[in-house]
Design a protein around this motif. Structure first.
Motif, mmCIF file in Angstrom:
data_model
loop_
_atom_site.group_PDB
_atom_site.id
_atom_site.type_symbol
_atom_site.label_atom_id
_atom_site.label_comp_id
_atom_site.label_asym_id
_atom_site.label_seq_id
_atom_site.Cartn_x
_atom_site.Cartn_y
_atom_site.Cartn_z
ATOM 1 N N ARG A 102 -114.516 -42.037 26.063
ATOM 2 C CA ARG A 102 -113.588 -41.082 26.696
ATOM 3 C C ARG A 102 -113.416 -41.389 28.181
ATOM 4 O O ARG A 102 -113.545 -40.511 29.033
ATOM 5 C CB ARG A 102 -114.043 -39.640 26.491
ATOM 6 C CG ARG A 102 -115.499 -39.365 26.836
ATOM 7 C CD ARG A 102 -115.934 -38.049 26.190
ATOM 8 N NE ARG A 102 -117.216 -37.581 26.632
ATOM 9 C CZ ARG A 102 -118.377 -38.037 26.167
ATOM 10 N NH1 ARG A 102 -118.403 -38.998 25.266
ATOM 11 N NH2 ARG A 102 -119.503 -37.512 26.598
ATOM 12 N N SER B 15 -121.612 -29.901 14.688
ATOM 13 C CA SER B 15 -120.316 -29.966 15.374
ATOM 14 C C SER B 15 -119.194 -30.161 14.368
ATOM 15 O O SER B 15 -119.424 -30.599 13.231
ATOM 16 C CB SER B 15 -120.302 -31.112 16.392
ATOM 17 O OG SER B 15 -120.529 -32.345 15.743
ATOM 18 N N SER C 230 -116.533 -31.921 22.935
ATOM 19 C CA SER C 230 -116.178 -30.619 23.498
ATOM 20 C C SER C 230 -117.423 -29.779 23.763
ATOM 21 O O SER C 230 -117.491 -29.043 24.754
ATOM 22 C CB SER C 230 -115.243 -29.877 22.537
ATOM 23 O OG SER C 230 -114.023 -30.558 22.381
ATOM 24 N N LYS D 297 -116.529 -26.799 17.411
ATOM 25 C CA LYS D 297 -116.049 -27.772 18.390
ATOM 26 C C LYS D 297 -116.572 -29.166 18.065
ATOM 27 O O LYS D 297 -117.602 -29.315 17.407
ATOM 28 C CB LYS D 297 -116.505 -27.384 19.808
ATOM 29 C CG LYS D 297 -115.987 -26.057 20.326
ATOM 30 C CD LYS D 297 -116.608 -25.760 21.682
ATOM 31 C CE LYS D 297 -116.126 -24.442 22.254
ATOM 32 N NZ LYS D 297 -114.720 -24.513 22.701
ATOM 33 N N THR D 298 -115.875 -30.181 18.552
ATOM 34 C CA THR D 298 -116.369 -31.545 18.401
ATOM 35 C C THR D 298 -117.566 -31.774 19.327
ATOM 36 O O THR D 298 -117.812 -30.978 20.246
ATOM 37 C CB THR D 298 -115.271 -32.565 18.744
ATOM 38 O OG1 THR D 298 -114.910 -32.413 20.133
ATOM 39 C CG2 THR D 298 -114.040 -32.358 17.862
ATOM 40 N N GLU E 7 -115.128 -31.565 13.263
ATOM 41 C CA GLU E 7 -114.444 -32.860 13.278
ATOM 42 C C GLU E 7 -113.326 -32.913 14.301
ATOM 43 O O GLU E 7 -113.014 -33.965 14.835
ATOM 44 C CB GLU E 7 -113.890 -33.174 11.887
ATOM 45 C CG GLU E 7 -114.977 -33.341 10.820
ATOM 46 C CD GLU E 7 -114.398 -33.683 9.466
ATOM 47 O OE1 GLU E 7 -113.143 -33.719 9.355
ATOM 48 O OE2 GLU E 7 -115.168 -33.907 8.532
ATOM 49 N N ASP E 8 -112.665 -31.780 14.544
ATOM 50 C CA ASP E 8 -111.585 -31.734 15.538
ATOM 51 C C ASP E 8 -111.481 -30.323 16.094
ATOM 52 O O ASP E 8 -112.171 -29.403 15.645
ATOM 53 C CB ASP E 8 -110.248 -32.186 14.929
ATOM 54 C CG ASP E 8 -109.875 -31.393 13.697
ATOM 55 O OD1 ASP E 8 -109.822 -30.142 13.794
ATOM 56 O OD2 ASP E 8 -109.660 -31.997 12.627
ATOM 57 N N ASN E 9 -110.577 -30.167 17.076
ATOM 58 C CA ASN E 9 -110.390 -28.872 17.729
ATOM 59 C C ASN E 9 -109.053 -28.229 17.382
ATOM 60 O O ASN E 9 -108.552 -27.387 18.136
ATOM 61 C CB ASN E 9 -110.489 -29.033 19.250
ATOM 62 C CG ASN E 9 -111.860 -29.483 19.694
ATOM 63 O OD1 ASN E 9 -112.860 -29.085 19.105
ATOM 64 N ND2 ASN E 9 -111.911 -30.311 20.731
ATOM 65 N N GLN E 10 -108.481 -28.610 16.252
ATOM 66 C CA GLN E 10 -107.148 -28.096 15.913
ATOM 67 C C GLN E 10 -107.160 -26.593 15.661
ATOM 68 O O GLN E 10 -106.172 -25.910 15.924
ATOM 69 C CB GLN E 10 -106.620 -28.820 14.671
ATOM 70 C CG GLN E 10 -106.288 -30.287 14.917
ATOM 71 C CD GLN E 10 -105.698 -30.954 13.701
ATOM 72 O OE1 GLN E 10 -105.502 -30.317 12.661
ATOM 73 N NE2 GLN E 10 -105.392 -32.237 13.805
ATOM 74 N N SER E 11 -108.266 -26.083 15.141
ATOM 75 C CA SER E 11 -108.319 -24.656 14.810
ATOM 76 C C SER E 11 -108.857 -23.802 15.955
ATOM 77 O O SER E 11 -109.074 -22.597 15.769
ATOM 78 C CB SER E 11 -109.205 -24.451 13.569
ATOM 79 O OG SER E 11 -110.525 -24.930 13.811
ATOM 80 N N GLN E 12 -109.075 -24.408 17.138
ATOM 81 C CA GLN E 12 -109.649 -23.674 18.262
ATOM 82 C C GLN E 12 -108.553 -22.988 19.078
ATOM 83 O O GLN E 12 -107.506 -23.576 19.353
ATOM 84 C CB GLN E 12 -110.440 -24.629 19.167
ATOM 85 C CG GLN E 12 -111.602 -25.318 18.473
ATOM 86 C CD GLN E 12 -112.661 -24.344 18.027
ATOM 87 O OE1 GLN E 12 -113.070 -23.484 18.798
ATOM 88 N NE2 GLN E 12 -113.093 -24.454 16.784
#
Length: 438
Positions: free
Chosen positions: A414, A101, A153, A149-150, A103-108
């Motif tokens: 979450r 997985s 996600s 994805k993380t 680390e973050d979804n910034q590039s998605q």
């Protein structure tokens, strides 16, 4: 003793096992449907149920305990057969095993270009009877951005796909909570936006309990309120149901399998009740076996005869203009009215869009110090009813309230409120009856 044990065993068997003639709830994740288990008379389609886009053969569910889980075995096309199973596999652990997985979804970017499988290929997999685990695995393997994805996600993605291709159904006993949630999810307007939280408030504020005698008027809510009251009253008590149209809305009563306590329900129309309320009492005991030594005066006798003739004229009018069903409704109303006159009621519940014309006439039928609850999806009719009750002096401790409810997602790291929530669940006016000061 043996007879008692047999009766208890028979009652438990009736309640806990799936058998013809009862209503059950089929639940497939968030998809819920209420059905009646019909007697099989030879046709193969008699026990086929449409659940979403799939057709499910439920012939083999008979004899199993209510609450059992059945796996959907593919037959042909969108046709499945329900087969009993004692285990449900969790796709999340199976699909995500060995997958990394990000680390973050910034590039998605959600532009629908990451998935290599086309809609036609996915539809072909379902048509061939591919299991849900294999379909989700192929969707994950052909998703170019899945490993970026993380972990949260990825789990959310798999849960969403699992819900779509879920291959298990659960057969549940109908309850007021499940039926109310099902009807509210399908179309809130069918039950006047009556949410389960407001339904519980009505039962509490009206002090519904076993052994009580209650009057309920509901319109356009499929009998949900009456079914909830009957379930709480049980076999000891009486529920007088008033309807405003040609017939009582008893759909939810059928769903709840309340045939064993159906004797506590007495139904009649508000039109007949209004006619009887405008008449003077005329239900004296005239049987020959009466041992009363009180002599009836000539004036009282004339009054009684006059009222009896008036009742006969109304009966003749109903007989001439209306079918036999209406005659029975009038007789039921007369019987219920006699009982109400002999002993005032313990509570009143009104569920309708326009309750104002009903409040004062029906409130007179309650004994002093009794609770009542009036529900409407709009606040304006209840404010008018509030003012009428205040000026009449027939009630005290009046409250007009609205319940606000929001569901929460509770998961590790979450937990937060759900993004989508109900905009409103209607308004409730409740209070306690009192003796009007002269």
């Amino acid at each position: 003793m043996l007879v008692f044990i047999f009766q208890v065993w028979e009652l438990l068997f009736k309640m806990d096992y799936i058998k013809p003639g009862i209503y059950v709830l089929l639940r497939r994740k968030n998809l819920v449907k209420v059905i009646k288990i019909e007697e099989k008379k030879g046709s193969a389609k008699e026990r086929q149920v449409q659940l979403g886009r799939d057709t499910i053969d439920i012939s083999d569910v008979l004899g199993y305990k209510i609450g059992s889980i059945f796996k959907l075995v593919h037959q042909k096309g969108r046709n499945f057969k329900a087969v009993f199973t004692d285990r449900v596999s969790d796709l999340t652990d199976v699909v995500l095993e060995g997958i990394g997985s990000g680390e973050d979804n910034q590039s998605q970017w959600d532009d629908n270009t990451s998935q290599k499988l086309s809609h036609q290929e996915i539809a072909q997999l379902r048509k061939e009877g591919t299991s849900a685990a294999d379909i989700v695995k192929q969707l994950v393997e052909n998703n170019a951005a899945f490993e970026l994805k993380t972990g949260f996600s990825q789990e959310k993605y798999v849960k969403k796909k699992e819900e779509k291709y879920f291959e298990y159904i659960e057969v549940l006993r109908p309850s007021i909570r499940l039926i109310a949630q099902m009807l509210y999810a399908q179309n809130p307007l069918k039950i006047l936006n009556l949410r389960i939280d407001m339904l519980s408030q009505i039962l509490t504020r009206a002090n519904i309990r076993s052994g009580g005698r209650y009057l309920v008027f509901e319109n356009s809510s499929l009998g949900l309120m009456t079914a909830a009251i009957m379930e709480r009253v049980g076999s000891v008590g009486t529920v007088y149901q008033i309807h405003g149209g040609s017939g009582a809305p008893n759909q939810c009563i059928e769903y709840m399998n309340l045939s064993e306590v159906r004797h506590i329900l007495k139904t009649f129309s508000f039109v007949n009740l209004k006619k009887l309320m405008n008449m003077k009492p005329c239900f004296e005991d005239t049987s020959e076996d009466s041992t009363e030594t009180e002599q009836i005066s000539m004036d009282d006798e004339k009054l009684r005869i006059g009222e009896k003739r008036k009742l006969e004229e109304i009966n003749d009018l109903e007989t001439a203009k209306k079918p036999k069903m209406s005659i029975k409704n009038w007789e039921d109303a007369c019987s219920a009215w006699k009982e109400i006159q002999e002993m005032p009621l313990d509570g009143l519940v009104i569920v309708t869009r326009q309750p104002e014309p009903l409040v004062l006439p029906l409130l007179k039928l309650l004994a002093p110090s009794r609770s009542f609850a009036i529900f409407s999806p709009h606040i304006e009719p209840l404010t008018s009813s509030y003012s009428s009750l205040k000026s009449s002096g027939m009630a005290l401790n009046l409250r007009l309230s609205e319940t606000w409810m929001r569901e929460y997602q509770v998961l590790p790291n979450r937990t937060h409120p759900e993004i989508n929530m109900s905009g409103g669940g209607g308004y409730l006016l409740y209070g306690t009856t009192c003796i009007k000061n002269v």
